[in-house]
Design a protein around this motif. Sequence first.
Motif, PDB file in Angstrom:
ATOM      1  N   PRO A  11       0.813  -1.162   0.177  1.00 34.00           N
ATOM      2  CA  PRO A  11      -0.038   0.038   0.094  1.00 34.00           C
ATOM      3  C   PRO A  11       0.835   1.341  -0.071  1.00 34.00           C
ATOM      4  O   PRO A  11       2.006   1.167   0.514  1.00 34.00           O
ATOM      5  N   SER A  12       0.299   2.165  -0.528  1.00 36.76           N
ATOM      6  CA  SER A  12       1.202   3.501  -0.789  1.00 36.76           C
ATOM      7  C   SER A  12       1.437   4.240   0.785  1.00 36.76           C
ATOM      8  O   SER A  12       2.289   4.908   1.029  1.00 36.76           O
ATOM      9  N   GLU A  13       0.038   4.192   1.528  1.00 37.51           N
ATOM     10  CA  GLU A  13       0.028   4.980   2.757  1.00 37.51           C
ATOM     11  C   GLU A  13      -0.744   4.466   3.674  1.00 37.51           C
ATOM     12  O   GLU A  13      -1.700   3.560   3.387  1.00 37.51           O
ATOM     13  N   VAL A  14      -0.154   4.441   4.977  1.00 38.70           N
ATOM     14  CA  VAL A  14      -0.984   3.689   6.140  1.00 38.70           C
ATOM     15  C   VAL A  14      -0.960   4.980   7.237  1.00 38.70           C
ATOM     16  O   VAL A  14       0.017   5.331   7.557  1.00 38.70           O
ATOM     17  N   THR A  15      -2.048   5.051   7.841  1.00 41.38           N
ATOM     18  CA  THR A  15      -2.204   5.880   8.961  1.00 41.38           C
ATOM     19  C   THR A  15      -2.624   5.313  10.337  1.00 41.38           C
ATOM     20  O   THR A  15      -3.567   4.426   9.964  1.00 41.38           O
ATOM     21  N   ALA A  16      -1.758   5.645  11.250  1.00 47.57           N
ATOM     22  CA  ALA A  16      -2.261   4.962  12.620  1.00 47.57           C
ATOM     23  C   ALA A  16      -2.043   5.923  13.676  1.00 47.57           C
ATOM     24  O   ALA A  16      -1.337   7.060  13.430  1.00 47.57           O
ATOM     25  N   VAL A  17      -2.499   5.399  14.893  1.00 49.60           N
ATOM     26  CA  VAL A  17      -2.603   6.420  16.114  1.00 49.60           C
ATOM     27  C   VAL A  17      -1.311   5.826  17.010  1.00 49.60           C
ATOM     28  O   VAL A  17      -1.157   4.895  16.968  1.00 49.60           O
ATOM     29  N   GLU A  18      -0.722   6.877  17.731  1.00 47.54           N
ATOM     30  CA  GLU A  18       0.283   6.458  18.602  1.00 47.54           C
ATOM     31  C   GLU A  18      -0.121   5.374  19.534  1.00 47.54           C
ATOM     32  O   GLU A  18      -1.321   5.352  20.148  1.00 47.54           O
ATOM     33  N   GLY A  19       0.704   4.370  19.836  1.00 52.36           N
ATOM     34  CA  GLY A  19       0.482   3.293  20.691  1.00 52.36           C
ATOM     35  C   GLY A  19      -0.388   2.136  20.098  1.00 52.36           C
ATOM     36  O   GLY A  19      -0.416   1.205  20.890  1.00 52.36           O
ATOM     37  N   ALA A  20      -0.901   2.246  18.767  1.00 51.25           N
ATOM     38  CA  ALA A  20      -1.670   1.240  18.213  1.00 51.25           C
ATOM     39  C   ALA A  20      -0.901   0.352  17.419  1.00 51.25           C
ATOM     40  O   ALA A  20       0.313   0.278  17.603  1.00 51.25           O
ATOM     41  N   ILE A  21      -1.457  -0.713  16.798  1.00 43.32           N
ATOM     42  CA  ILE A  21      -0.520  -1.740  16.026  1.00 43.32           C
ATOM     43  C   ILE A  21      -0.874  -1.583  14.709  1.00 43.32           C
ATOM     44  O   ILE A  21      -2.015  -1.249  14.211  1.00 43.32           O
ATOM     45  N   VAL A  22       0.092  -1.458  13.684  1.00 43.24           N
ATOM     46  CA  VAL A  22      -0.335  -1.524  12.262  1.00 43.24           C
ATOM     47  C   VAL A  22       0.557  -2.551  11.518  1.00 43.24           C
ATOM     48  O   VAL A  22       1.384  -3.116  11.976  1.00 43.24           O
TER      49      VAL A  22
END
Lengths: 111, 112
Positions: free
Chosen positions: A7-18
Motif C-alpha cells: 500500500p502507498s500510505e497507512v495512517t495509525a495512532v500512537e500506541g496502536a498496531i499497524v
Amino acid sequence: GQSLEQPSEVTAVEGAIVQINCTYQTSGFYGLSWYQQHDGGAPTFLSYNALDGLEETGRFSSFLSRSDSYGYLLLQELQMKDSASYFCAVRDGDSSYKLIFGSGTRLLVRP
Amino acid sequence: DTEVTQTPKHLVMGMTNKKSLKCEQHMGHRAMYWYKQKAKKPPELMFVYSYEKLSINESVPSRFSPECPNSSLLNLHLHALQPEDSALYLCASSQENGYGYTFGSGTRLTVV
C-alpha cells in the motif's frame, strides 16, 4: 521478472498496531526483507524472512507465507518516530546481489 | 565499525562539471552498490561491485562512471549530468549472499 506490491500510505495512532502488507512475484525466491527510511535519511535494514512464519525483533515483527507469495511487517506500540517509509524487497532470481524494492508504504503515526 | 560513510552529503554541480561521490565501508563486505533514489520512490539499482569487480551495470548512462579502488572504497564519477539526474545517491554494502544491506546516508545531488 520480479514485482512487489504494497500500500502507498497507512495512517495509525500512537500506541496502536499497524500491519504493512507486501505481495510479490519472483522468478526465484530467496527471502523477503524490510527496510525503513525516514525522510531525508538512508534505508535501514529491519528484518529478513527466508522461511514461513513470524520473526520478532522488539516492537517489529515480520511474517512470510511462501505459498501465498505474501508477507507483512507488523509494528506494535507505535511511536511518533515510526513515521517513515517502509519498503519490502526481494533478491533478483538471476543475481543474489540485486535487491528489488517495492514502491514503499508511507506510515504516518498521529498523536 | 558498522557504517557506510558517504561524502559529500550535498552537492550542487553544473551540467559541464566533473565531480565524484565517495563511499567507504569497513565491515568486510565484499559487495558494494550504487543506488539512485528520487523523491517518494524506491531506490533504483545502478551498479554492483563484487570482490572489487563490476558485476552489474543496470544500463546506466556513461555520464556515470563507477570505480572500486579497493574492497573498502567505492567511487561514482559524474560528468556532463542533466538536471533530471538530480536525486539522492545511496551507497550500500552487503555480505556475498546479498542479505541485509547497510546503506550510507547518501549524497543529495542537484544538477543546475
